[in-house]
Scaffold this motif. Sequence first.
Motif, PDB file in Angstrom:
ATOM      1  N   SER A  13      46.566  37.751  30.894  1.00 53.56           N
ATOM      2  CA  SER A  13      45.233  37.379  30.404  1.00 53.56           C
ATOM      3  C   SER A  13      45.191  37.457  28.883  1.00 53.56           C
ATOM      4  CB  SER A  13      44.185  38.354  30.937  1.00 53.56           C
ATOM      5  OG  SER A  13      44.096  38.272  32.319  1.00 53.56           O
ATOM      6  N   LYS A  17      47.166  31.401  26.296  1.00 57.47           N
ATOM      7  CA  LYS A  17      47.696  30.327  27.145  1.00 57.47           C
ATOM      8  C   LYS A  17      46.878  29.053  26.991  1.00 57.47           C
ATOM      9  CE  LYS A  17      47.262  32.354  31.129  1.00 57.47           C
ATOM     10  NZ  LYS A  17      46.739  33.670  30.732  1.00 57.47           N
ATOM     11  N   SER A  35      43.392  26.393  35.096  1.00 57.95           N
ATOM     12  CA  SER A  35      43.220  26.842  36.489  1.00 57.95           C
ATOM     13  C   SER A  35      42.406  28.121  36.574  1.00 57.95           C
ATOM     14  CB  SER A  35      44.579  27.010  37.182  1.00 57.95           C
ATOM     15  OG  SER A  35      45.261  28.116  36.667  1.00 57.95           O
ATOM     16  N   ARG A  40      37.301  31.349  38.046  1.00 55.71           N
ATOM     17  CA  ARG A  40      36.077  31.908  37.468  1.00 55.71           C
ATOM     18  C   ARG A  40      34.829  31.232  38.048  1.00 55.71           C
ATOM     19  NH1 ARG A  40      36.371  34.858  32.686  1.00 55.71           N
ATOM     20  NH2 ARG A  40      38.498  35.344  32.078  1.00 55.71           N
ATOM     21  N   ARG A  91      32.713  32.739  31.304  1.00 51.47           N
ATOM     22  CA  ARG A  91      33.478  33.547  30.331  1.00 51.47           C
ATOM     23  C   ARG A  91      32.860  34.916  30.095  1.00 51.47           C
ATOM     24  NH1 ARG A  91      38.005  31.072  30.479  1.00 51.47           N
ATOM     25  NH2 ARG A  91      37.512  28.931  30.894  1.00 51.47           N
ATOM     26  N   VAL A  99      36.432  38.599  38.795  1.00 52.93           N
ATOM     27  CA  VAL A  99      37.345  37.482  39.098  1.00 52.93           C
ATOM     28  C   VAL A  99      38.683  37.927  39.712  1.00 52.93           C
ATOM     29  CG1 VAL A  99      38.304  37.291  36.742  1.00 52.93           C
ATOM     30  CG2 VAL A  99      38.235  35.273  38.212  1.00 52.93           C
ATOM     31  N   SER A 100      39.145  39.124  39.383  1.00 52.01           N
ATOM     32  CA  SER A 100      40.438  39.574  39.932  1.00 52.01           C
ATOM     33  C   SER A 100      40.377  39.666  41.448  1.00 52.01           C
ATOM     34  CB  SER A 100      40.832  40.938  39.376  1.00 52.01           C
ATOM     35  OG  SER A 100      41.180  40.810  38.043  1.00 52.01           O
ATOM     36  N   SER A 103      40.140  36.143  42.927  1.00 52.94           N
ATOM     37  CA  SER A 103      41.367  35.348  42.818  1.00 52.94           C
ATOM     38  C   SER A 103      42.513  35.955  43.624  1.00 52.94           C
ATOM     39  CB  SER A 103      41.771  35.154  41.354  1.00 52.94           C
ATOM     40  OG  SER A 103      42.044  36.390  40.755  1.00 52.94           O
ATOM     41  N   GLY A 129      47.810  29.129  33.891  1.00 56.34           N
ATOM     42  CA  GLY A 129      47.321  30.046  34.918  1.00 56.34           C
ATOM     43  C   GLY A 129      48.253  31.216  35.119  1.00 56.34           C
ATOM     44  N   ARG A 130      48.420  31.615  36.376  1.00 54.46           N
ATOM     45  CA  ARG A 130      49.289  32.763  36.687  1.00 54.46           C
ATOM     46  C   ARG A 130      50.425  32.387  37.635  1.00 54.46           C
ATOM     47  NH1 ARG A 130      45.543  33.713  34.052  1.00 54.46           N
ATOM     48  NH2 ARG A 130      44.540  35.690  33.502  1.00 54.46           N
ATOM     49  N   ASP A 131      50.195  31.351  38.424  1.00 53.77           N
ATOM     50  CA  ASP A 131      51.156  30.999  39.483  1.00 53.77           C
ATOM     51  C   ASP A 131      51.533  29.519  39.420  1.00 53.77           C
ATOM     52  OD1 ASP A 131      48.662  30.007  40.100  1.00 53.77           O
ATOM     53  OD2 ASP A 131      48.860  30.297  42.252  1.00 53.77           O
ATOM     54  N   ARG A 181      43.023  43.746  34.679  1.00 52.71           N
ATOM     55  CA  ARG A 181      43.407  42.415  35.168  1.00 52.71           C
ATOM     56  C   ARG A 181      44.930  42.246  35.211  1.00 52.71           C
ATOM     57  NH1 ARG A 181      40.797  37.417  32.976  1.00 52.71           N
ATOM     58  NH2 ARG A 181      40.160  38.455  31.075  1.00 52.71           N
ATOM     59  N   ASP A 185      46.651  41.290  38.535  1.00 54.31           N
ATOM     60  CA  ASP A 185      47.395  40.019  38.573  1.00 54.31           C
ATOM     61  C   ASP A 185      48.846  40.223  39.010  1.00 54.31           C
ATOM     62  OD1 ASP A 185      45.200  38.619  37.676  1.00 54.31           O
ATOM     63  OD2 ASP A 185      45.920  38.357  35.624  1.00 54.31           O
ATOM     64  N   ARG A 188      49.013  42.000  43.027  1.00 49.99           N
ATOM     65  CA  ARG A 188      48.343  41.471  44.231  1.00 49.99           C
ATOM     66  C   ARG A 188      49.384  40.871  45.192  1.00 49.99           C
ATOM     67  NH1 ARG A 188      45.811  36.646  40.857  1.00 49.99           N
ATOM     68  NH2 ARG A 188      47.597  35.263  40.936  1.00 49.99           N
TER      69      ARG A 188
HETATM   70  O1   DC Z   1      43.095  32.725  32.685  1.00 49.22           O
HETATM   71  P1   DC Z   1      41.776  33.428  32.996  1.00 49.22           P
HETATM   72  O2   DC Z   1      41.654  34.789  32.381  1.00 49.22           O
HETATM   73  O3   DC Z   1      40.597  32.574  32.725  1.00 49.22           O
HETATM   74  O4   DC Z   1      41.836  33.667  34.583  1.00 49.22           O
HETATM   75  C1   DC Z   1      40.783  34.273  35.268  1.00 49.22           C
HETATM   76  C2   DC Z   1      41.302  35.051  36.448  1.00 49.22           C
HETATM   77  O5   DC Z   1      41.811  34.163  37.436  1.00 49.22           O
HETATM   78  C3   DC Z   1      42.403  36.062  36.152  1.00 49.22           C
HETATM   79  O6   DC Z   1      41.976  37.362  36.480  1.00 49.22           O
HETATM   80  C4   DC Z   1      43.550  35.676  37.021  1.00 49.22           C
HETATM   81  C5   DC Z   1      43.061  34.584  37.903  1.00 49.22           C
HETATM   82  N1   DC Z   1      43.958  33.433  37.954  1.00 49.22           N
HETATM   83  C6   DC Z   1      44.842  33.361  38.992  1.00 49.22           C
HETATM   84  O7   DC Z   1      44.894  34.278  39.812  1.00 49.22           O
HETATM   85  N2   DC Z   1      45.652  32.296  39.125  1.00 49.22           N
HETATM   86  C7   DC Z   1      45.610  31.292  38.228  1.00 49.22           C
HETATM   87  N3   DC Z   1      46.411  30.246  38.385  1.00 49.22           N
HETATM   88  C8   DC Z   1      44.714  31.360  37.146  1.00 49.22           C
HETATM   89  C9   DC Z   1      43.907  32.450  37.027  1.00 49.22           C
END
Ligand code: DC
Length: 227
Positions: A13, A17, A35, A40, A91, A99-100, A103, A129-131, A181, A185, A188
Motif C-alpha cells: 500500500s 503504484k 484495481s 474500495r 479514499r 477494505v482489508s 478484499s 494492485g496486489r495480485d 494493511r 495483504d 490472507r
Molecule cells: O491499492 P489500494 O490501497 O487502493 O487498495 C485497497 C485495498 O484493496 C488494499 O487493502 C488491498 C486490496 N487490494 C487487493 O486485495 N487486491 C488488489 N488487486 C488491489 C487491492
Amino acid sequence: MRSNIVVAIDGYSSCGKSTLAKALAKSLNFIYVDSGAMYRAVTLYFLRNHTDISNEQAVAAALDTIELNFNARDYESHITLNGEEVSEEIRGMLVSDAVSEVSANKWVRHAMVKQQQRMGQSKNLVMDGRDIGTTVFPDAQVKFFMTADPKIRAERRYRELAAKPGNLVTLEEVFENLAHRDYADTTRKESPLIRADDAIVLDNTDMTQQEQLDFAAGHVKPFLKQA
Ligand code: DC
C-alpha cells in the motif's frame, strides 16, 4: 499468447503504484485500471448497506447489484459505483480501515478478478494492485513489484490525506493503517500479496517519479515493437 500488452504493477500500500501506473499508461497511451479502487468501491457499498461479510449469500446478493465502471481514457482512475462517482469517498479512512477485510473475501475476489480479466482481454493496459501479476494476469508481458521504506510510504500517504480539507488523521494513524494493511495483504488466504517469480522489483524509496517512469517504460518498450 495474448496479442495485447498487459503491464501488471503489484506491491505494498502507498508505494506509489498508481502514480507510476497512471504515468506509464499515459505515456504509452494504454488504458489504466486501478484495481484497488474496485475493492474500495465494493467496501463502500458494503458499509453503506451493512452487508454482513461473513454471510456468503448476503455477499453474493450485494455483488450482483454492484456495477463498477471506469472512465477508460481517464488517467485519474475515476470510478463509479452504480452510476455514482465515488472516487473521493473511497479514499477516506472509513473505507481504508474496512477494505482489508472486504478484499480478503473469496467471493469478492472472484467477482473482481473476473471483471479485471475481462478488461484485459483485448486492449493494451496497465493495471495496479496486489495480485495482478500472480492471479489476474499471470501471462502479463511485464510485471513490476513495487516496494519502499514503510516510513517514507506513511509520510507520502499522510501528505496526500492532509492536503484534503477537514482531514484530521495523524501520521501515526496512517503508519498504523499501513502496517495493518501490509500484514493483512501478505497473510490472507486468498491471493496474498507476493512477488511473481518473473516480476521486476522496483524499490522507489530514493527514486523520483520520472526515474520510475523511465525505468518502467524501458522494460515495456521491447514489447511495443512486437505488438
Ligand atoms: O491499492 P489500494 O490501497 O487502493 O487498495 C485497497 C485495498 O484493496 C488494499 O487493502 C488491498 C486490496 N487490494 C487487493 O486485495 N487486491 C488488489 N488487486 C488491489 C487491492
